[in-house]
Design a protein around this motif. Sequence first.
Motif, short mmCIF file in Angstrom:
data_model
loop_
_atom_site.label_atom_id
_atom_site.label_comp_id
_atom_site.label_asym_id
_atom_site.label_seq_id
_atom_site.Cartn_x
_atom_site.Cartn_y
_atom_site.Cartn_z
N PRO A 268 -31.64 16.92 20.96
CA PRO A 268 -32.68 15.95 20.65
C PRO A 268 -32.93 15.03 21.83
N THR A 269 -34.17 14.70 22.03
CA THR A 269 -34.51 13.72 23.04
C THR A 269 -34.24 12.36 22.44
N PRO A 270 -33.47 11.51 23.13
CA PRO A 270 -33.19 10.19 22.54
C PRO A 270 -34.48 9.42 22.29
N THR A 271 -34.54 8.84 21.13
CA THR A 271 -35.71 8.04 20.80
C THR A 271 -35.65 6.73 21.57
N PRO A 272 -36.77 6.07 21.71
CA PRO A 272 -36.73 4.75 22.37
C PRO A 272 -35.79 3.78 21.66
#
Length: 196
Positions: free
Chosen positions: A42-46
């Motif tokens: 997963p791409t880290p969320t802001p």
Amino acid sequence: RFEAAGAAIGMATSLGADAGLVAGTEARLQQAMREAGRLAVPTPTPQTRRRLDDMLARAEQTGQRGNWLSPPGDSAWDHLRQARALAPDDPRVRRALQAMLPTARRCNAEGLRDNNLGRAQGCFDAWQQLAPADPGLAAARRRMGERWLGVGAQRLADGDIDGTRHALARARGLQPDLPGIAALSERIARASVGGN
């Protein structure tokens, strides 16, 4: 629910859970997180990045104040553990944890020197979690066990049977085969029935 598991591990540690059990649970959590990362990265969320930045900043601030391992729940160590639970592979987290290792070792030695076994134990637990294969752990474990036996003997001399039992349990928890454990245990039994 990796974040919740990491928070539960942190709480267990601050409440004095067995260090070996905590380290094993933490290792399993990290393994599960790595395995989950292999399945989907997963791409880290802001929001996650902001939380991680906040945890690392808090760790640095509390460390600069000298609060590396205390107070429980708001120490640099606690903030770094939370950061590790959130992002175990983040290079900033790994660097911060690696930088903390000498602090944990030094804190353990200072706690022993100052006869503050509670602090020495907390620092030892952090050291053990940071570097479970560190060859210096065995000697530190033995020194703390010997100190707890000394405390137990002093408490027994003062007539404090409960305090002696507590100290004996701490020594036994660190190193069950430590010379002197059996002798102190026998002395407690004799004192409990009115002997000496």
